[in-house]
Design an enzyme around this catalytic site. Structure first.
Site, PDB file in Angstrom:
ATOM      1  N   LYS A  42       0.808  -1.228   0.000  1.00 52.04           N
ATOM      2  CA  LYS A  42       0.000   0.000   0.000  1.00 52.04           C
ATOM      3  C   LYS A  42       0.838   1.274   0.000  1.00 52.04           C
ATOM      4  CE  LYS A  42      -3.266  -2.856   2.105  1.00 52.04           C
ATOM      5  NZ  LYS A  42      -2.853  -4.225   2.455  1.00 52.04           N
TER       6      LYS A  42
HETATM    7  C1  LIG Z   1      -3.516  -5.199   2.039  1.00 52.32           C
HETATM    8  C2  LIG Z   1      -2.929  -6.521   2.016  1.00 52.32           C
HETATM    9  C3  LIG Z   1      -3.637  -7.624   1.514  1.00 52.32           C
HETATM   10  C4  LIG Z   1      -5.049  -7.492   0.976  1.00 52.32           C
HETATM   11  O1  LIG Z   1      -5.109  -6.708  -0.187  1.00 52.32           O
HETATM   12  P1  LIG Z   1      -6.526  -6.307  -0.821  1.00 52.32           P
HETATM   13  O2  LIG Z   1      -6.216  -5.277  -1.846  1.00 52.32           O
HETATM   14  O3  LIG Z   1      -7.372  -5.771   0.301  1.00 52.32           O
HETATM   15  O4  LIG Z   1      -7.103  -7.552  -1.401  1.00 52.32           O
HETATM   16  C5  LIG Z   1      -3.026  -8.859   1.527  1.00 52.32           C
HETATM   17  N1  LIG Z   1      -1.786  -9.026   2.016  1.00 52.32           N
HETATM   18  C6  LIG Z   1      -1.075  -7.995   2.511  1.00 52.32           C
HETATM   19  C7  LIG Z   1       0.288  -8.259   3.074  1.00 52.32           C
HETATM   20  C8  LIG Z   1      -1.605  -6.714   2.530  1.00 52.32           C
HETATM   21  O5  LIG Z   1      -0.895  -5.698   3.016  1.00 52.32           O
END
Ligand SMILES: *Cc1c(COP(=O)(O)O)cnc(C)c1O
Length: 302
Positions: free
Chosen positions: A107
């Protein structure tokens, strides 16, 4: 570029307004009105493009003329400043490591890109916008880091008490400045519910936006690393399958968008843990949400 509400019950809007409001007035996700495939020439020559140039080619149609080209390139440089290594596991399998950013969450890419876009849109006015975000751990850290010190933007993070790791709690609570973290006596879904309730109040919602992957400036840049993986793997001439660990399915959605832009991906696997509401929905078309169960992969506990 225009964005429409997926329920078609709100007027279309531009990129700027979609980013600033996060969600359409009918409280449904915004989605780009048009997806134009990138030229085949780009894919044939992708190894000649830098990571920054690839990001620019991928995102430019979704921003349109709302951010000048040079400024958009600056935003990309400020967003993409770490690597996305593909680490070989065996002959036909590799791991695309998305944890080399400042908070070790994928993110970091979307959060920083969105912060820089909001900063640009707020440059010439004195309006303040509040980013309200629910986190199961990873999103909050990336958003706190990405938005720290962003002019005109306050960030409020709701996180479930005892459900995020010690490092994540420090990432959320120790920055100060424009970042406020609130510990919620409940699970992630309770935090998400509070965010949704805030957005239901028209008066409050006017000054709010979201940095969860409902925001187009958060999830669209997540297309970049699928292109980076392709750039690395292209010379092998093999069909590509991506298995994407999923919670809200934003990241895999970005992958599917990359495919719509022409990226040759043969197949996606949406991997979940025991929190399998969405796979069950895909099997029988019945949406039966249930409370999330905590696991060690807490970012997927949705
Ligand atoms: C945010 C995240 C996810 C989930 O991603 P989505 O876009 O909500 O499907 C899975 N694994 C990790 C390590 C994350 O940071």
């Amino acid at each position: 570029m225009n964005y429409y509400s997926l329920n078609h019950n709100s007027p279309k809007t531009n990129f700027k307004n979609a980013v600033i409001s996060g969600i359409a007035p009918d409280r449904v996700l915004y989605f780009p009105e048009k997806i134009s495939p990138i030229s085949t020439d780009f894919f044939e020559n992708i190894e000649k493009y830098s990571h920054h140039e690839i990001a620019f080619e991928v995102i430019k149609q979704f921003v349109g003329d709302e951010i000048p080209e040079e400024k958009l390139k600056d935003i990309i440089s400020e967003t993409i400043f770490f690597d996305f290594p593909l680490v070989k596991i065996d002959e036909n399998c590799a791991s695309l490591e998305l944890f080399h950013g400042p908070t070790m969450a994928f993110k970091d890419v979307g959060a920083k890109f969105m912060a820089k876009c909001l900063e640009y849109f707020n440059e010439n006015n004195n309006e303040e916008v509040t980013v309200l975000v629910a986190t199961s751990g990873d999103t909050g850290g990336a958003v706190a880091n990405g938005f720290l010190g962003t002019k005109g933007v306050n960030v409020v993070i709701l996180y479930p008490s005892g459900k995020v790791s010690d490092i994540q709690e420090k990432q959320l609570t120790t920055l100060g400045q424009n970042i406020t973290a609130l510990e919620v006596n409940g699970v992630f879904d309770d935090c998400q519910e509070m965010v949704k309730t805030a957005f239901l109040d028209a008066e409050i919602a006017r000054k709010l936006t979201s940095a969860n992957s409902i925001n187009v400036a958060r999830w669209l840049p997540q297309m970049f690393y699928y292109f980076y993986a392709f750039k690395t793997l292209k010379s092998l001439n093999k069909e590509l399958v991506f298995s994407v660990p999923s919670g809200n399915f934003g990241n895999i959605c970005a992958g599917i968008m990359a495919q719509k832009l022409g990226l040759p991906i043969k197949h996606f696997v949406a991997a979940t843990n025991i929190n399998d509401t969405v796979p069950n929905y895909l099997i029988d078309g019945k949406y039966a949400p249930k409370p999330s169960k905590p696991t060690i992969s807490n970012a997927m506990d949705v």
